[in-house]
Scaffold this active site. Sequence first.
Site, mmCIF file in Angstrom:
data_model
loop_
_atom_site.group_PDB
_atom_site.id
_atom_site.type_symbol
_atom_site.label_atom_id
_atom_site.label_comp_id
_atom_site.label_asym_id
_atom_site.label_seq_id
_atom_site.Cartn_x
_atom_site.Cartn_y
_atom_site.Cartn_z
ATOM 1 N N HIS A 242 -62.435 36.073 8.751
ATOM 2 C CA HIS A 242 -62.977 37.425 8.975
ATOM 3 C C HIS A 242 -62.747 38.080 7.567
ATOM 4 C CE1 HIS A 242 -64.743 40.563 11.126
ATOM 5 N NE2 HIS A 242 -63.717 40.855 11.843
ATOM 6 N N ASP B 227 -68.641 38.314 8.881
ATOM 7 C CA ASP B 227 -68.579 39.452 9.843
ATOM 8 C C ASP B 227 -68.953 38.960 11.276
ATOM 9 O OD1 ASP B 227 -71.441 39.748 9.973
ATOM 10 O OD2 ASP B 227 -71.252 40.658 8.045
#
Length: 497
Positions: free
Chosen positions: A467, A471
């Site tokens: 992350h 995204d």
Amino acid sequence: MATVITVRAPFAFMRRLVSARLHRHCCSKLQAACFVSQPHSYSLIAGQQHRSFRTSYVAARPVLQFKLSDIGEGIMEVTVKEWYVKEGDKVSQFDSICEVQSDKASVTITSRYDGVIRKLYYDVDSIALVGKPLVDIETDGGQVKGPQEDVVETPAVSQEEHTHQEIKGLKTQATPAVRRLAMENNIKLSEVVGTGKDGRILKEDILNFIARQTGAILPPAPFQEIRPPPPAAAVPLAPAAKPKEKMTPPSVPTPAIPKPVFTGKDHTEPIKGFQKAMVKTMSAALKIPHFGYKDEVDLSQLVRLRSELKGLAESRGVKLSYMPFFIKAASLGLLHFPILNSSLDENCTNITYKAAHNIGLAMDTSQGLLVPNVKNVQMLSVFEIAVELNRLQTLGAAGQLGTADLTGGTFTVSNIGSIGGTYAKPVILPPEVAIGALGKIQVLPRFNHKGEVVKAHIMNVSWSADHRIIDGATMCRFSNLWRSYLENPASMVLDLK
């Protein structure tokens, strides 16, 4: 006139003197190259005459320490898994000495000398250090000119001509002509699987490897190394009384499960080998913030397509599973979302986009969790991926996966559904940034486009992404594209190269 002196001595002593002189006379004529020492000297003096008789012997053959060479990847210690020799055995150059295992791969160490094994320095399951002696070998004097220093050799990948160790599953035996052909085409012999005797790499192996790299369709001949599974044994003709047995099956009592009996004591053992590598990798993975995404895929059309192609693949000697389709669909998706095929440096300041799609497959083996990868999936057909998977699965079952098979991965798929389960939370393998876990295929009721309830083959997929650079929307779009390829396999034809 010379004085004559009679020498009285035991007969055995005189015979020894005469024999020593004859031996010296013969050696001087033959000009033999040998080490001569002079421990004893006998003289007879009579007047002006002086004769000297000397004994001589050949020095013992030198005993050399054969040291463990560097096997690359920064590995400094290995575990001795098996000895192929014992003290007193005769060995020749390139004979197997032992098998060692690092946290990367299993390696067979071979002899660089002809001689006799005089000492083994380690027991089985002991830790051997790189650069330290493995065995003592008594060699012929002609093999060593003067004192030799033991040099830690480089891995087989970078030193092909004089290597004395081979990574299991990666044969590097080849003739000079084959080596020249590989060099002219910029091919590493460590990446080519030999089909000759004892795994020797032939000219045909190089040509077939070139054909694979250029995307050419290979003929069935190169795939003879992967044999189809043996056909099921023919069922004998059932006697007439057999159907009656089905109608009235005998009631067989279920055998009682024996109660486990716990005996013995607790014991502690060091973490080593592949398990040690797993500890290191998973510890590094804890530093990555994982983003999870899950979905389900309707594989009904893919199930029908595979059933049509399965027989054709087996006629070429290859077992066709669903995994080649999953891997190829992932590669097509990575072309649209290259950030999922990248890596992030330790300082989180640079992203490296990988040109090759080296897609790994998590395997549950007797040695633990291993993740070999299929190289350059973007250049391979579904059939070629199946061929490579067959090879990796065969080597994995035999515990012979090499370093080249286990390194260089850029994206990973875990087929946890082959064991059981629907969803999972896969852990990213650094330096990769994404991984997928596939659940088992289940037959479940679903509605079709007409609103009718139909039988569907459903598989769940679980994705994890880094992350820090990926995204949720990117992971979702990739998963949707990957799913569309599998739900409509014919659509992959449009994007195949």
